[in-house]
Design a protein around this motif. Sequence first.
Motif, PDB file in Angstrom:
ATOM      1  N   GLN A 128     -10.016  33.550 -15.959  1.00 55.01           N
ATOM      2  CA  GLN A 128     -11.016  33.985 -16.945  1.00 55.01           C
ATOM      3  C   GLN A 128     -12.384  34.157 -16.285  1.00 55.01           C
ATOM      4  N   ASN A 129     -12.726  33.234 -15.391  1.00 53.69           N
ATOM      5  CA  ASN A 129     -14.000  33.340 -14.679  1.00 53.69           C
ATOM      6  C   ASN A 129     -14.004  34.571 -13.772  1.00 53.69           C
ATOM      7  N   LEU A 130     -12.873  34.846 -13.132  1.00 59.95           N
ATOM      8  CA  LEU A 130     -12.749  36.056 -12.315  1.00 59.95           C
ATOM      9  C   LEU A 130     -12.897  37.298 -13.185  1.00 59.95           C
ATOM     10  N   GLU A 131     -12.264  37.294 -14.334  1.00 61.76           N
ATOM     11  CA  GLU A 131     -12.372  38.432 -15.242  1.00 61.76           C
ATOM     12  C   GLU A 131     -13.827  38.672 -15.659  1.00 61.76           C
ATOM     13  N   ALA A 132     -14.578  37.597 -15.888  1.00 59.94           N
ATOM     14  CA  ALA A 132     -15.985  37.739 -16.271  1.00 59.94           C
ATOM     15  C   ALA A 132     -16.803  38.387 -15.160  1.00 59.94           C
ATOM     16  N   VAL A 133     -16.509  38.037 -13.914  1.00 60.30           N
ATOM     17  CA  VAL A 133     -17.223  38.636 -12.786  1.00 60.30           C
ATOM     18  C   VAL A 133     -16.849  40.114 -12.658  1.00 60.30           C
ATOM     19  N   LEU A 134     -15.557  40.419 -12.742  1.00 60.69           N
ATOM     20  CA  LEU A 134     -15.121  41.816 -12.660  1.00 60.69           C
ATOM     21  C   LEU A 134     -15.764  42.648 -13.775  1.00 60.69           C
ATOM     22  N   THR A 135     -15.770  42.122 -14.982  1.00 58.80           N
ATOM     23  CA  THR A 135     -16.357  42.826 -16.116  1.00 58.80           C
ATOM     24  C   THR A 135     -17.844  43.076 -15.890  1.00 58.80           C
ATOM     25  N   ALA A 136     -18.555  42.079 -15.377  1.00 59.17           N
ATOM     26  CA  ALA A 136     -19.992  42.232 -15.112  1.00 59.17           C
ATOM     27  C   ALA A 136     -20.262  43.346 -14.107  1.00 59.17           C
ATOM     28  N   ALA A 137     -19.283  43.624 -13.254  1.00 60.58           N
ATOM     29  CA  ALA A 137     -19.432  44.680 -12.250  1.00 60.58           C
ATOM     30  C   ALA A 137     -18.904  46.028 -12.743  1.00 60.58           C
ATOM     31  N   GLY A 138     -18.362  46.069 -13.958  1.00 57.92           N
ATOM     32  CA  GLY A 138     -17.797  47.313 -14.479  1.00 57.92           C
ATOM     33  C   GLY A 138     -16.392  47.566 -13.979  1.00 57.92           C
ATOM     34  N   ALA A 139     -15.681  46.498 -13.615  1.00 53.73           N
ATOM     35  CA  ALA A 139     -14.327  46.624 -13.073  1.00 53.73           C
ATOM     36  C   ALA A 139     -13.359  45.811 -13.926  1.00 53.73           C
ATOM     37  N   SER A 140     -12.080  45.896 -13.553  1.00 56.53           N
ATOM     38  CA  SER A 140     -11.041  45.129 -14.235  1.00 56.53           C
ATOM     39  C   SER A 140     -10.002  44.698 -13.196  1.00 56.53           C
ATOM     40  N   TRP A 161      -8.691  20.549   0.472  1.00 56.22           N
ATOM     41  CA  TRP A 161      -9.937  20.245  -0.230  1.00 56.22           C
ATOM     42  C   TRP A 161     -10.513  21.496  -0.858  1.00 56.22           C
ATOM     43  N   LEU A 162     -10.862  21.396  -2.135  1.00 61.55           N
ATOM     44  CA  LEU A 162     -11.538  22.480  -2.857  1.00 61.55           C
ATOM     45  C   LEU A 162     -12.650  21.916  -3.732  1.00 61.55           C
ATOM     46  N   ALA A 163     -13.387  20.962  -3.217  1.00 61.95           N
ATOM     47  CA  ALA A 163     -14.550  20.383  -3.908  1.00 61.95           C
ATOM     48  C   ALA A 163     -14.227  19.895  -5.319  1.00 61.95           C
ATOM     49  N   GLY A 164     -13.102  19.211  -5.465  1.00 63.26           N
ATOM     50  CA  GLY A 164     -12.729  18.674  -6.765  1.00 63.26           C
ATOM     51  C   GLY A 164     -11.812  19.566  -7.584  1.00 63.26           C
ATOM     52  N   PHE A 165     -11.579  20.786  -7.114  1.00 65.98           N
ATOM     53  CA  PHE A 165     -10.679  21.716  -7.790  1.00 65.98           C
ATOM     54  C   PHE A 165      -9.334  21.737  -7.070  1.00 65.98           C
ATOM     55  N   ASP A 166      -8.326  22.321  -7.725  1.00 67.26           N
ATOM     56  CA  ASP A 166      -6.997  22.415  -7.129  1.00 67.26           C
ATOM     57  C   ASP A 166      -6.522  23.844  -6.947  1.00 67.26           C
ATOM     58  N   PHE A 167      -7.331  24.810  -7.376  1.00 69.31           N
ATOM     59  CA  PHE A 167      -6.958  26.223  -7.290  1.00 69.31           C
ATOM     60  C   PHE A 167      -8.230  27.048  -7.202  1.00 69.31           C
ATOM     61  N   GLU A 168      -8.192  28.073  -6.364  1.00 68.94           N
ATOM     62  CA  GLU A 168      -9.318  29.001  -6.243  1.00 68.94           C
ATOM     63  C   GLU A 168      -8.754  30.392  -5.968  1.00 68.94           C
ATOM     64  N   ILE A 169      -9.396  31.405  -6.537  1.00 64.10           N
ATOM     65  CA  ILE A 169      -8.958  32.787  -6.341  1.00 64.10           C
ATOM     66  C   ILE A 169     -10.162  33.662  -6.002  1.00 64.10           C
ATOM     67  N   LYS A 170     -10.019  34.460  -4.940  1.00 63.16           N
ATOM     68  CA  LYS A 170     -11.056  35.425  -4.577  1.00 63.16           C
ATOM     69  C   LYS A 170     -10.407  36.778  -4.420  1.00 63.16           C
ATOM     70  N   VAL A 171     -11.155  37.835  -4.690  1.00 61.09           N
ATOM     71  CA  VAL A 171     -10.583  39.170  -4.648  1.00 61.09           C
ATOM     72  C   VAL A 171     -11.562  40.173  -4.043  1.00 61.09           C
ATOM     73  N   ILE A 172     -10.992  41.298  -3.647  1.00 61.90           N
ATOM     74  CA  ILE A 172     -11.750  42.492  -3.306  1.00 61.90           C
ATOM     75  C   ILE A 172     -11.253  43.576  -4.249  1.00 61.90           C
ATOM     76  N   ALA A 173     -12.196  44.281  -4.856  1.00 59.17           N
ATOM     77  CA  ALA A 173     -11.835  45.351  -5.787  1.00 59.17           C
ATOM     78  C   ALA A 173     -12.556  46.635  -5.384  1.00 59.17           C
ATOM     79  N   ARG A 174     -11.941  47.764  -5.681  1.00 56.19           N
ATOM     80  CA  ARG A 174     -12.597  49.056  -5.528  1.00 56.19           C
ATOM     81  C   ARG A 174     -13.129  49.421  -6.902  1.00 56.19           C
ATOM     82  N   LEU A 175     -14.438  49.624  -6.967  1.00 58.00           N
ATOM     83  CA  LEU A 175     -15.062  49.903  -8.253  1.00 58.00           C
ATOM     84  C   LEU A 175     -14.763  51.310  -8.730  1.00 58.00           C
ATOM     85  N   PRO A 176     -14.571  51.446 -10.041  1.00 56.61           N
ATOM     86  CA  PRO A 176     -14.372  52.792 -10.591  1.00 56.61           C
ATOM     87  C   PRO A 176     -15.601  53.648 -10.331  1.00 56.61           C
ATOM     88  N   GLU A 177     -15.410  54.942 -10.248  1.00 59.28           N
ATOM     89  CA  GLU A 177     -16.515  55.857  -9.948  1.00 59.28           C
ATOM     90  C   GLU A 177     -17.640  55.759 -10.959  1.00 59.28           C
TER      91      GLU A 177
END
Length: 132
Positions: free
Chosen positions: A58-70, A114-130
């Motif tokens: 959900q946090n990843l989706e919020a970042v993608l949305t803020a950038a105009g991506a999905s 170790w993930l600073a108290g977390f157990d899962f992390e996700i990072k992505v690279i996206a190509r932004l729509p034109e």
Amino acid sequence: MTQRNAIFPANRHALYEAHGYSAAVRSGDLLFVSGQVGSRQDGSPEPDFALQVALAFQNLEAVLTAAGASFDDVIDVTTFHTDPDTQFGAIMPVKDKYFSAAPHPTWTAVGVNWLAGFDFEIKVIARLPEAA
């Protein structure tokens, strides 16, 4: 030198401000998203693992949305797991919800201790729509 264009989702600044990094950086038509964890609004980890994974997406989706991506614009995924052998059962249904249709993005899963108290992390690279 290319100017960094930082992207931040609304109401998600606790960890970014505390640790001094951007949620994502746009460079040309590429979006490089920092690792997203299953944090609550205040930056604290969600203790339930399945909910932590859902919040990370959900946090990843919020970042993608803020950038105009999905999620359809994501081309590369890296995930970090503190106990991959036992965690994939909870991760895969969430992953399949967000990346349901082929062709799927590339994916690299990394076991870490170790993930600073977390157990899962996700990072992505996206190509932004034109239009973005």
